[in-house]
Design a protein around this motif. Structure first.
Motif, PDB file in Angstrom:
ATOM      1  N   THR A  50      32.264  49.112  54.141  1.00 33.16           N
ATOM      2  CA  THR A  50      32.228  50.008  52.985  1.00 33.16           C
ATOM      3  C   THR A  50      33.457  50.900  52.933  1.00 33.16           C
ATOM      4  N   LEU A  51      33.877  51.416  54.076  1.00 33.68           N
ATOM      5  CA  LEU A  51      35.090  52.244  54.125  1.00 33.68           C
ATOM      6  C   LEU A  51      36.310  51.427  53.689  1.00 33.68           C
ATOM      7  N   ALA A  52      36.380  50.185  54.143  1.00 35.10           N
ATOM      8  CA  ALA A  52      37.497  49.321  53.757  1.00 35.10           C
ATOM      9  C   ALA A  52      37.491  49.068  52.254  1.00 35.10           C
ATOM     10  N   ARG A  53      36.296  48.935  51.666  1.00 36.89           N
ATOM     11  CA  ARG A  53      36.213  48.734  50.215  1.00 36.89           C
ATOM     12  C   ARG A  53      36.713  49.966  49.467  1.00 36.89           C
ATOM     13  N   TRP A  54      36.366  51.158  49.946  1.00 37.52           N
ATOM     14  CA  TRP A  54      36.862  52.382  49.322  1.00 37.52           C
ATOM     15  C   TRP A  54      38.388  52.464  49.379  1.00 37.52           C
ATOM     16  N   LEU A  55      38.949  52.046  50.501  1.00 39.22           N
ATOM     17  CA  LEU A  55      40.389  52.190  50.702  1.00 39.22           C
ATOM     18  C   LEU A  55      41.206  51.098  50.013  1.00 39.22           C
ATOM     19  N   THR A  56      40.651  49.899  49.905  1.00 41.15           N
ATOM     20  CA  THR A  56      41.438  48.759  49.428  1.00 41.15           C
ATOM     21  C   THR A  56      40.961  48.182  48.099  1.00 41.15           C
ATOM     22  N   GLY A  57      39.724  48.466  47.694  1.00 38.73           N
ATOM     23  CA  GLY A  57      39.175  47.831  46.497  1.00 38.73           C
ATOM     24  C   GLY A  57      38.743  46.407  46.736  1.00 38.73           C
ATOM     25  N   ILE A  58      38.684  45.997  47.997  1.00 37.74           N
ATOM     26  CA  ILE A  58      38.307  44.630  48.368  1.00 37.74           C
ATOM     27  C   ILE A  58      37.016  44.689  49.166  1.00 37.74           C
ATOM     28  N   GLU A  59      36.011  43.939  48.727  1.00 40.29           N
ATOM     29  CA  GLU A  59      34.721  43.950  49.413  1.00 40.29           C
ATOM     30  C   GLU A  59      34.487  42.622  50.114  1.00 40.29           C
ATOM     31  N   ILE A  60      34.481  42.654  51.448  1.00 42.20           N
ATOM     32  CA  ILE A  60      34.196  41.466  52.258  1.00 42.20           C
ATOM     33  C   ILE A  60      32.994  41.786  53.125  1.00 42.20           C
ATOM     34  N   HIS A  61      31.928  41.054  52.938  1.00 41.57           N
ATOM     35  CA  HIS A  61      30.729  41.296  53.746  1.00 41.57           C
ATOM     36  C   HIS A  61      31.023  40.956  55.213  1.00 41.57           C
ATOM     37  N   PRO A  62      30.540  41.774  56.149  1.00 42.86           N
ATOM     38  CA  PRO A  62      30.819  41.500  57.576  1.00 42.86           C
ATOM     39  C   PRO A  62      30.308  40.142  58.040  1.00 42.86           C
ATOM     40  N   GLY A  63      29.294  39.594  57.349  1.00 41.24           N
ATOM     41  CA  GLY A  63      28.763  38.300  57.760  1.00 41.24           C
ATOM     42  C   GLY A  63      29.614  37.118  57.328  1.00 41.24           C
ATOM     43  N   ALA A  64      30.561  37.328  56.431  1.00 48.49           N
ATOM     44  CA  ALA A  64      31.409  36.226  55.962  1.00 48.49           C
ATOM     45  C   ALA A  64      32.313  35.733  57.089  1.00 48.49           C
ATOM     46  N   THR A  65      32.599  34.439  57.076  1.00 48.56           N
ATOM     47  CA  THR A  65      33.471  33.828  58.087  1.00 48.56           C
ATOM     48  C   THR A  65      34.834  33.546  57.466  1.00 48.56           C
ATOM     49  N   ILE A  66      35.866  34.157  58.034  1.00 46.86           N
ATOM     50  CA  ILE A  66      37.226  34.040  57.495  1.00 46.86           C
ATOM     51  C   ILE A  66      38.113  33.321  58.505  1.00 46.86           C
ATOM     52  N   GLY A  67      38.876  32.332  58.049  1.00 46.72           N
ATOM     53  CA  GLY A  67      39.744  31.570  58.922  1.00 46.72           C
ATOM     54  C   GLY A  67      41.073  32.255  59.188  1.00 46.72           C
ATOM     55  N   ARG A  68      41.989  31.527  59.765  1.00 48.63           N
ATOM     56  CA  ARG A  68      43.299  32.054  60.139  1.00 48.63           C
ATOM     57  C   ARG A  68      44.247  32.049  58.938  1.00 48.63           C
ATOM     58  N   ARG A  69      45.211  32.964  58.986  1.00 51.37           N
ATOM     59  CA  ARG A  69      46.282  33.074  57.983  1.00 51.37           C
ATOM     60  C   ARG A  69      45.713  33.221  56.571  1.00 51.37           C
ATOM     61  N   PHE A  70      44.646  33.975  56.451  1.00 54.06           N
ATOM     62  CA  PHE A  70      44.023  34.270  55.164  1.00 54.06           C
ATOM     63  C   PHE A  70      44.853  35.338  54.448  1.00 54.06           C
ATOM     64  N   PHE A  71      45.098  35.127  53.129  1.00 56.04           N
ATOM     65  CA  PHE A  71      45.952  36.054  52.385  1.00 56.04           C
ATOM     66  C   PHE A  71      45.303  36.406  51.059  1.00 56.04           C
ATOM     67  N   ILE A  72      45.154  37.708  50.818  1.00 57.85           N
ATOM     68  CA  ILE A  72      44.671  38.207  49.528  1.00 57.85           C
ATOM     69  C   ILE A  72      45.839  38.918  48.856  1.00 57.85           C
ATOM     70  N   ASP A  73      46.321  38.367  47.745  1.00 55.66           N
ATOM     71  CA  ASP A  73      47.462  38.961  47.042  1.00 55.66           C
ATOM     72  C   ASP A  73      46.950  39.980  46.026  1.00 55.66           C
ATOM     73  N   HIS A  74      47.516  41.166  46.034  1.00 56.40           N
ATOM     74  CA  HIS A  74      47.097  42.299  45.189  1.00 56.40           C
ATOM     75  C   HIS A  74      45.700  42.780  45.608  1.00 56.40           C
ATOM     76  N   GLY A  75      44.686  41.976  45.386  1.00 57.15           N
ATOM     77  CA  GLY A  75      43.405  42.210  46.038  1.00 57.15           C
ATOM     78  C   GLY A  75      42.368  42.991  45.285  1.00 57.15           C
ATOM     79  N   MET A  76      42.728  43.871  44.396  1.00 56.39           N
ATOM     80  CA  MET A  76      41.736  44.728  43.747  1.00 56.39           C
ATOM     81  C   MET A  76      40.628  43.905  43.100  1.00 56.39           C
ATOM     82  N   GLY A  77      39.382  44.249  43.423  1.00 60.04           N
ATOM     83  CA  GLY A  77      38.237  43.595  42.801  1.00 60.04           C
ATOM     84  C   GLY A  77      37.766  42.323  43.473  1.00 60.04           C
ATOM     85  N   VAL A  78      38.356  41.937  44.595  1.00 57.31           N
ATOM     86  CA  VAL A  78      37.904  40.739  45.297  1.00 57.31           C
ATOM     87  C   VAL A  78      36.562  41.024  45.971  1.00 57.31           C
ATOM     88  N   VAL A  79      35.609  40.084  45.829  1.00 50.18           N
ATOM     89  CA  VAL A  79      34.290  40.207  46.450  1.00 50.18           C
ATOM     90  C   VAL A  79      33.977  38.909  47.183  1.00 50.18           C
TER      91      VAL A  79
END
Length: 287
Positions: free
Chosen positions: A58-87
């Protein structure tokens, strides 16, 4: 840990020409900040510290505008460009070397527990504003155009655009073409079936227009094949007399052809059709 951080930063340089130096990326890229916060919250989630993991998320969402649930599995070299509003939802799975632009949603369509969110294969690119909804797989190397809404599985290497999403390009398009097709024209059309991360360009044909053009190609090929059969019959039997076919008038198809031309460019088959009609008329006069 530092090796993974360097890898994440290098992935930014690989995919964003605006990135100038290490310090700039580390301090000014919200996509990187959201990814680092997720790696921490995901580890806590795995150790059953779920409240703390959600708080960091939640703190990261406030700071970045990007919401990633802690349960999601993210691979290597993942890149979010600009990022605002990503869920990115809880059961989403993201492979290696995946790129997301702003406004992307990896969401679910059910309130049932279990797998609810999509799985993205390695090397997937998702354009700005796209919505991928449901527990299905987006194949490795696939490209999702901006503002597309995807609700079913996408094959490897495909390009998908529109609402609902339609495949406009596959990894291995058919290479066997009818002899009547112009290879250069077909290649030019394929180039128009491209990918735009920020919007569907005016040059990209509508899938409906593409289907119509495919039918016209097929009809033209069948027409020429019948003409060759009639020519062969005349050679085998001098008494064979070909019946005159009803003439196709261009004005009957003007509106359809105009729609296709507006999407796919001028159609050289129109000139060939006129030449074919002239040939038939001349042959009738000789008989």
């Amino acid at each position: 840990m530092f090796g993974r951080l360097r890898e994440d930063i290098n992935s930014v340089f690989d995919r964003d020409p605006a990135a100038r130096n290490f310090l700039e990326v580390l301090t000014n890229y919200p996509g990187l900040h959201a990814l680092l916060a997720h790696r921490l919250s995901h580890r806590l989630w795995g150790h059953n510290l779920k409240w703390l993991a959600r708080t960091i998320s939640t703190l990261a969402r406030w700071l970045t505008g990007i919401e990633i649930h802690p349960g999601a599995t993210i691979g290597r070299r993942f890149f979010i460009d600009h990022g605002m509003g990503v869920v990115i939802g809880e059961t989403a799975e993201v492979g290696d070397d995946v790129t997301l632009y702003q406004g992307v949603t990896l969401g679910g369509t059910s309130w049932n527990k279990g797998k609810r969110h999509p799985t993205l294969g390695d090397g997937v690119i998702v354009g700005a504003g796209a919505k991928i909804l449901g527990p299905f797989r987006v194949g490795a190397g696939a490209k999702i155009g901006s503002n597309a809404v995807i609700t079913k599985e996408v094959p490897d290497g495909a390009t998908v655009v529109g609402i609902p999403g339609k495949i406009v390009k596959r990894a291995e398009p058919d290479t066997e073409e009818a002899p009547t097709f112009d290879p250069e024209r077909r290649e030019a059309i394929r180039q128009k079936f491209g990918f735009d991360a920020y919007g569907v360009s005016q040059d990209m044909p509508d899938p409906v227009a593409r289907s119509m053009q495919a039918m016209l190609d097929h009809m033209h090929a069948v027409d020429q094949r019948i003409e060759r059969m009639c020519t062969t019959l005349r050679k085998l039997d001098t008494g064979y007399r070909e019946g005159r076919l009803p003439e196709l008038r261009d004005e009957d198809f003007a509106e359809i052809l105009a729609d296709v031309d507006s999407c796919c460019g001028p159609d050289p088959r129109a000139e060939r059709r006129t030449e074919r009609q002239d040939t038939r008329r001349d042959a009738g006069d000789e008989d």
